[in-house]
Design a protein around this motif. Structure first.
Motif, PDB file in Angstrom:
ATOM      1  N   VAL A 129      21.600  11.507  67.502  1.00 59.09           N
ATOM      2  CA  VAL A 129      23.123  11.879  67.585  1.00 59.09           C
ATOM      3  C   VAL A 129      23.455  12.705  66.418  1.00 59.09           C
ATOM      4  CG1 VAL A 129      25.264  10.659  67.118  1.00 59.09           C
ATOM      5  CG2 VAL A 129      23.552   9.309  68.108  1.00 59.09           C
TER       6      VAL A 129
ATOM      7  N   SER B  66      26.984  13.455  60.074  1.00 57.82           N
ATOM      8  CA  SER B  66      25.574  13.784  60.416  1.00 57.82           C
ATOM      9  C   SER B  66      25.085  15.388  59.856  1.00 57.82           C
ATOM     10  CB  SER B  66      25.441  14.116  61.942  1.00 57.82           C
ATOM     11  OG  SER B  66      26.518  14.883  62.455  1.00 57.82           O
TER      12      SER B  66
ATOM     13  N   TYR C  97      22.136  11.376  58.208  1.00 63.44           N
ATOM     14  CA  TYR C  97      23.417  11.884  57.745  1.00 63.44           C
ATOM     15  C   TYR C  97      23.611  11.554  56.412  1.00 63.44           C
ATOM     16  CZ  TYR C  97      24.444   6.818  57.576  1.00 63.44           C
ATOM     17  OH  TYR C  97      24.313   5.283  57.468  1.00 63.44           O
TER      18      TYR C  97
ATOM     19  N   TYR D 249      28.475  12.921  64.370  1.00 62.71           N
ATOM     20  CA  TYR D 249      28.804  11.830  63.794  1.00 62.71           C
ATOM     21  C   TYR D 249      29.740  11.866  62.431  1.00 62.71           C
ATOM     22  CZ  TYR D 249      28.185   7.412  60.970  1.00 62.71           C
ATOM     23  OH  TYR D 249      28.551   6.536  59.916  1.00 62.71           O
TER      24      TYR D 249
ATOM     25  N   TYR E 293      36.459   7.387  62.553  1.00 68.82           N
ATOM     26  CA  TYR E 293      35.147   7.715  62.842  1.00 68.82           C
ATOM     27  C   TYR E 293      34.982   8.212  64.414  1.00 68.82           C
ATOM     28  CZ  TYR E 293      34.520   3.588  66.101  1.00 68.82           C
ATOM     29  OH  TYR E 293      34.766   2.892  67.105  1.00 68.82           O
TER      30      TYR E 293
ATOM     31  N   GLN F 165      32.279   9.828  59.726  1.00 70.48           N
ATOM     32  CA  GLN F 165      33.057   8.471  59.335  1.00 70.48           C
ATOM     33  C   GLN F 165      33.552   8.535  58.017  1.00 70.48           C
ATOM     34  OE1 GLN F 165      30.578   5.125  59.335  1.00 70.48           O
ATOM     35  NE2 GLN F 165      32.419   3.580  59.594  1.00 70.48           N
TER      36      GLN F 165
ATOM     37  N   TYR G  34      20.088   8.360  63.530  1.00 70.85           N
ATOM     38  CA  TYR G  34      21.082   9.339  62.975  1.00 70.85           C
ATOM     39  C   TYR G  34      20.385   9.982  61.647  1.00 70.85           C
ATOM     40  CZ  TYR G  34      24.786   6.774  65.412  1.00 70.85           C
ATOM     41  OH  TYR G  34      25.451   6.088  66.601  1.00 70.85           O
TER      42      TYR G  34
ATOM     43  N   ASP H 284      31.706   9.363  67.078  1.00 71.97           N
ATOM     44  CA  ASP H 284      30.467   9.162  67.309  1.00 71.97           C
ATOM     45  C   ASP H 284      30.189   9.708  68.846  1.00 71.97           C
ATOM     46  OD1 ASP H 284      27.968   8.120  67.743  1.00 71.97           O
ATOM     47  OD2 ASP H 284      28.186   6.339  66.619  1.00 71.97           O
TER      48      ASP H 284
END
Length: 215
Positions: free
Chosen positions: A148, A133, A112, A151, A171, A153, A110, A173
């Motif tokens: 990824v 992300s 982010y 994403y 979240y 959260q 990831y 994902d």
């Protein structure tokens, strides 16, 4: 560091501590150890977005947020972390995170952005952490590791009025690749409570870790 998120996004996150927003297709998923998990089906991916409501009974919010933000410590207590660090790219701080996946699945990574704020509505103390992300050309994808790209959260934490922390987490994902969606959704059922359990243990051990790391 430039700001990544809006005031409204922070407001929305802590607002769910008082009034969970579960209209529009959210369904109850599971409850374990006093933690309730709801999910919302995403037709485009076949995956679910999750909302988590619960209490970490043995650690206060200030400690929780320090543990959550401390990437070096995360590498000590989270066995799924392969690589994790912060780096500045063109004045914007991003986090790189590689997650171990069991054989024969490829690891995921990831990139982010993350921002933390302490909000004080009507004299309360609420920590909110938002992450999403981001695309960073200076951090290209690695061979054999799946990036990824979808994403997000949000996390809100406040004292439960005793010695614990009231927690809200939202979240989504999308790990990509050829993992069956049923397996991803099943993992969420056990993975979220396990993560919260690990967080409580990490909070308990954090003072000792800080002492050792200062030596």
């Amino acid at each position: 560091m430039s700001l990544c998120f809006t005031d409204e996004q922070f407001q929305d996150a802590w607002g769910e501590l008082d009034e969970p927003q579960l209209d529009g297709g959210w369904e109850f998923f599971t409850e374990t150890m006093g933690v309730k998990i709801y999910r919302l089906f995403d037709k485009e991916t076949g995956l679910y977005e999750y909302k988590v409501f619960g209490v970490l009974s043995s650690c206060d919010p200030d400690l929780c947020v320090e543990v959550y933000m401390d990437l070096a410590y995360r590498k000590q207590w989270d066995g799924y972390v392969k690589e994790l660090y912060e780096k500045d790219y063109d004045g914007q701080t991003s986090i790189y995170w590689e997650v171990k996946y069991p054989f024969p699945l490829s690891n995921r990574d990831y990139v982010y952005m993350r921002e933390r704020r302490l909000l004080k509505p009507e004299g309360r103390r609420i920590w909110v952490v938002l992450a999403q992300s981001s695309s960073v050309p200076q951090c290209p994808e690695k061979s054999g590791i799946l990036r990824v790209k979808d994403y997000k959260q949000s996390l809100a934490m406040e004292s439960d009025g005793a010695s614990g922390t009231k927690v809200f987490m939202n979240y989504f994902d999308n790990p990509g690749g050829s993992i069956p969606t049923w397996l991803i959704n099943w993992a969420a059922k056990s993975g979220v409570p396990a993560f919260l359990t690990d967080m409580q243990k990490a909070c308990k051990n954090y003072p000792e870790y800080c002492k050792k790391s200062k030596k």
